[in-house]
Design an enzyme around this catalytic site. Structure first.
Site, PDB file in Angstrom:
ATOM      1  N   ILE A  49      54.191  99.851  57.764  1.00 46.94           N
ATOM      2  CA  ILE A  49      54.915 100.248  56.553  1.00 46.94           C
ATOM      3  C   ILE A  49      54.143 101.307  55.768  1.00 46.94           C
ATOM      4  O   ILE A  49      54.666 101.937  54.864  1.00 46.94           O
ATOM      5  CB  ILE A  49      55.197  99.049  55.634  1.00 46.94           C
ATOM      6  CG1 ILE A  49      53.881  98.327  55.306  1.00 46.94           C
ATOM      7  CG2 ILE A  49      56.186  98.086  56.236  1.00 46.94           C
ATOM      8  CD1 ILE A  49      53.879  97.756  53.940  1.00 46.94           C
ATOM      9  N   ALA A  50      52.865 101.486  56.091  1.00 47.71           N
ATOM     10  CA  ALA A  50      52.055 102.526  55.436  1.00 47.71           C
ATOM     11  C   ALA A  50      50.893 102.845  56.361  1.00 47.71           C
ATOM     12  O   ALA A  50      50.375 101.957  57.028  1.00 47.71           O
ATOM     13  CB  ALA A  50      51.533 102.024  54.103  1.00 47.71           C
TER      14      ALA A  50
ATOM     15  N   LYS B 110      46.490  94.483  57.398  1.00 51.98           N
ATOM     16  CA  LYS B 110      45.920  95.838  57.442  1.00 51.98           C
ATOM     17  C   LYS B 110      45.012  95.899  58.665  1.00 51.98           C
ATOM     18  O   LYS B 110      44.191  94.995  58.863  1.00 51.98           O
ATOM     19  CB  LYS B 110      45.099  96.036  56.169  1.00 51.98           C
ATOM     20  CG  LYS B 110      44.638  97.440  55.894  1.00 51.98           C
ATOM     21  CD  LYS B 110      44.014  97.450  54.487  1.00 51.98           C
ATOM     22  CE  LYS B 110      43.737  98.798  53.960  1.00 51.98           C
ATOM     23  NZ  LYS B 110      43.305  98.787  52.560  1.00 51.98           N
TER      24      LYS B 110
ATOM     25  N   ALA C 288      47.212 105.273  56.562  1.00 55.63           N
ATOM     26  CA  ALA C 288      46.280 106.194  55.910  1.00 55.63           C
ATOM     27  C   ALA C 288      45.170 106.553  56.886  1.00 55.63           C
ATOM     28  O   ALA C 288      45.257 106.230  58.078  1.00 55.63           O
ATOM     29  CB  ALA C 288      45.746 105.551  54.646  1.00 55.63           C
ATOM     30  N   SER C 289      44.123 107.210  56.385  1.00 55.16           N
ATOM     31  CA  SER C 289      43.116 107.742  57.305  1.00 55.16           C
ATOM     32  C   SER C 289      42.318 106.650  58.007  1.00 55.16           C
ATOM     33  O   SER C 289      41.868 106.821  59.123  1.00 55.16           O
ATOM     34  CB  SER C 289      42.176 108.676  56.553  1.00 55.16           C
ATOM     35  OG  SER C 289      41.632 108.025  55.443  1.00 55.16           O
ATOM     36  N   ILE C 290      42.136 105.532  57.346  1.00 58.51           N
ATOM     37  CA  ILE C 290      41.280 104.501  57.923  1.00 58.51           C
ATOM     38  C   ILE C 290      42.086 103.390  58.595  1.00 58.51           C
ATOM     39  O   ILE C 290      41.687 102.857  59.621  1.00 58.51           O
ATOM     40  CB  ILE C 290      40.344 103.932  56.820  1.00 58.51           C
ATOM     41  CG1 ILE C 290      39.283 104.990  56.507  1.00 58.51           C
ATOM     42  CG2 ILE C 290      39.721 102.614  57.218  1.00 58.51           C
ATOM     43  CD1 ILE C 290      38.188 104.548  55.582  1.00 58.51           C
TER      44      ILE C 290
ATOM     45  N   GLN D 102      46.198 101.078  58.872  1.00 58.88           N
ATOM     46  CA  GLN D 102      47.615 101.008  58.542  1.00 58.88           C
ATOM     47  C   GLN D 102      47.993  99.574  58.220  1.00 58.88           C
ATOM     48  O   GLN D 102      47.278  98.638  58.556  1.00 58.88           O
ATOM     49  CB  GLN D 102      48.471 101.607  59.647  1.00 58.88           C
ATOM     50  CG  GLN D 102      48.492 100.848  60.946  1.00 58.88           C
ATOM     51  CD  GLN D 102      49.260 101.636  62.017  1.00 58.88           C
ATOM     52  OE1 GLN D 102      49.324 102.870  61.975  1.00 58.88           O
ATOM     53  NE2 GLN D 102      49.837 100.930  62.967  1.00 58.88           N
TER      54      GLN D 102
ATOM     55  N   ASP E  58      40.054 103.039  42.679  1.00 56.59           N
ATOM     56  CA  ASP E  58      41.051 103.838  43.397  1.00 56.59           C
ATOM     57  C   ASP E  58      42.424 103.499  42.819  1.00 56.59           C
ATOM     58  O   ASP E  58      43.353 103.157  43.528  1.00 56.59           O
ATOM     59  CB  ASP E  58      40.973 103.456  44.896  1.00 56.59           C
ATOM     60  CG  ASP E  58      41.593 104.514  45.794  1.00 56.59           C
ATOM     61  OD1 ASP E  58      41.891 105.618  45.301  1.00 56.59           O
ATOM     62  OD2 ASP E  58      41.781 104.229  46.997  1.00 56.59           O
TER      63      ASP E  58
END
Ligand SMILES: Nc1ncnc2c1ncn2[C@@H]1O[C@H](COP(=O)(O)OP(=O)(O)O)[C@@H](O)[C@H]1O
Ligand SMILES: [Mg+2]
Length: 532
Positions: free
Chosen positions: A137-138, A162, A140-142, A144, A297
């Site tokens: 569902i998402a 994750k 990123a660089s490190i 998902q 963040d």
């Protein structure tokens, strides 16, 4: 193992990619030393190829080209870019603001790879672990994130899973080795750049990444944050499913909530946006000041709002810590500014060892007065705590102050938290919102002894803080726009102080950055020699 040849190869590849995307290796407004001119000539054909091949995709801004180049270079460059975007003290304001739109979005990796990894990590087939498991569902660089359902004593529960990208540790290790090498070279060949401690900066990045690459540490951060904020109303963090969490997999309670950036949806759901803005800022300040452990963040992608109006904080991959000493320092500074006692604020800098002892406290106090006093009336809603702290850090940098990554991280996240709060209600009076938190903090931080000693002035000051904050600090927002402008308000300042301000500004701004560039360029020339 350290291998300069592969490091140089990697740095060259990065340099060529940046050139291809038309990102200047040297700021055009600065005088060009010969190595740069030579490098420009060498790289010119490559720049042209980039220009011609990029042309059909339209002329983009420098920022867009820089962001595209870093995204092309991969996860560790995205992280480096995001990290440097928070460090204008090192790379300058312009580059930092060009980097700030850098989003941590990448295409997801295949579903079967994710499933295989989760099975390996958790030691069971996926259908024994979860009754269902979604597509990512998402991403990123490190890592998902997938949504999944677990069966717990006959009850279905939704979770967020994750999982780290395949081989991400190795990719980071390779690129970090190249950064370490570059930083060492810069320190060796450039004296002025040493104050910026490039090796330490890379170490900080290393540490952040190491934490992000071990999802057990993120789980621990979520749980520490949850513990610290357990009694805070209206904030929520997901519970960690420790039994489904390893170094490469993090499983947390799924929270059904609306992303905080979806303002219209939040309005439709009947949420009070002013209250939400207040929670964002108050929670951030409480974490930083009261707990000394803050979510670092806090961009809108990591904040959501649940049905009861709770602020949901996700993604504890990057956290900041402020030691008792740093919090005390901030308290003293703020107290000094609020009461107009600049000598006290200055003294705090010296006591904390932030300003080298050979400078004069009085002179330093005079500079602080220059930030606090020559200040115009402005509506309180326009006053930014983040700007105030930013100006203070900018000023103190003039006095050879060592870079203090924690305070800079705090200031940068204050900018973000204020931005999110203002996006919810542009009229939010940030000082009013911060007031109860800061008041409590001051009362605690200044301690019983200090409180006794300052009974009269101190308590009055805290009251004054309540009533007078906007009137006293409202000036701080005035756009000083750097130290040159600041100096205009310094008619009463003695000459040494002015000289320190101005020459300091130019030396941190120009020669150190220049030295950094020269270091980087020498490296690139070395690299090109190796290749051709
Ligand atoms: N516990 C959760 N409940 C609901 N959604 C979640 C949860 N954890 C993550 N998400 C969703 O996944 C996205 C990415 O998760 P995040 O932890 O921010 O990962 P990253 O480190 O890749 O940014 C979030 O923006 C949110 O939409
Ligand atoms: Mg995130």
């Amino acid at each position: 193992m350290a291998n300069p040849v592969t490091d140089i190869y990697r740095l060259t590849k990065a340099g060529l990619t940046l050139t291809y995307y038309g990102v200047a290796l040297f700021p055009p407004h600065l005088p060009t030393p010969w190595p740069v001119r030579l490098l420009r000539v060498l790289l010119f054909p490559f720049k042209m190829i980039g220009f011609v091949l990029r042309a059909p995709f339209g002329a983009k801004t420098t920022s867009e080209r820089l962001v595209t180049a870093l995204t092309k270079l991969g996860p560790s460059y995205i992280k480096l870019g995001q990290f440097l975007a928070t460090r204008p003290d090192i790379i300058g304001d312009e580059l930092a603001s060009n980097l700030s739109p850098l989003q941590d979005n990448l295409p997801p990796f295949p579903q079967d790879v994710a499933i295989e990894e989760i099975e390996r990590q958790l030691g069971k087939p996926i259908n024994e672990l979860f009754v269902d498991f979604s597509e990512p569902i998402a991403a990123a660089s490190i890592a998902q994130v997938h949504k999944a359902t677990i069966m717990d004593h006959g009850q279905k529960r939704h979770v967020a899973v994750k999982v780290l990208r395949p081989d991400i540790e190795q990719r980071f290790e390779n690129d970090q080795a190249a950064y370490r090498f570059a930083a060492k070279m810069v320190e060796r060949f450039s004296k002025p750049a040493r104050r910026l401690k490039p090796v330490d900066v890379v170490k900080t990045l290393d540490r952040t990444v190491t934490i992000e690459l071990d999802l057990r540490l993120e789980a621990a951060a979520i749980s520490e944050l949850a513990q610290n904020t357990a009694n805070d109303k209206n904030v929520r963090t997901p519970l960690v499913e420790w039994s489904c969490t390893t170094q490469r997999v993090l499983t947390t309670e799924w929270i059904d909530a609306t992303p905080i950036g979806e303002i219209e949806t939040l309005k439709r759901q009947g949420h009070d946006l002013t209250k939400l803005g207040t929670h964002v800022l108050q929670s951030f300040l409480q974490q930083a000041m009261r707990d000394g452990f803050f979510h670092a963040d806090m961009h809108p992608g990591n904040l959501m709002v649940d049905a009861s109006g709770n602020l949901v904080m996700l993604d504890c991959g990057i956290m900041g810590r402020l030691s008792a000493r740093e919090r005390r320092f901030l308290a003293e500074i703020l107290h000094g500014f609020v009461t107009g006692d600049y000598a006290q604020a200055a003294q705090a800098h010296f006591e904390a060892g932030y300003v080298p002892a050979h400078y004069s406290v009085d002179e330093f106090a005079q500079g602080l007065r220059a930030i606090g006093e020559p200040i115009a009336d402005k509506p309180a809603s326009e006053i930014s705590m983040a700007r105030f702290l930013g100006q203070l850090l900018e000023y103190t940098a003039v006095y050879d102050m060592e870079t203090r990554p924690e305070l800079i991280l705090l200031q940068k996240n204050l900018v973000i938290a204020e931005g999110v709060a203002r996006s919810l209600n542009s009229d939010l009076n940030l000082w009013r919102v911060a007031e109860p938190v800061v008041k409590e903090w001051l009362a605690d931080e200044l301690g019983p002894a200090a409180k006794m000693a300052k009974m009269g002035a101190g308590l009055r000051a805290i009251d004054h803080f309540l009533d007078g904050l906007p009137s006293h600090l409202k000036h701080l927002e005035q756009d000083l726009d750097g130290l040159a402008k600041l100096s205009r308000g310094l008619q009463t300042m003695d000459e040494t102080a002015i000289a320190n301000l101005l020459s300091g500004k130019s030396s941190t701004g120009f020669s150190t950055r220049m030295a950094l560039w020269i270091g980087a360029i020498s490296l690139a020339i070395l690299a090109i020699n190796q290749l051709f």
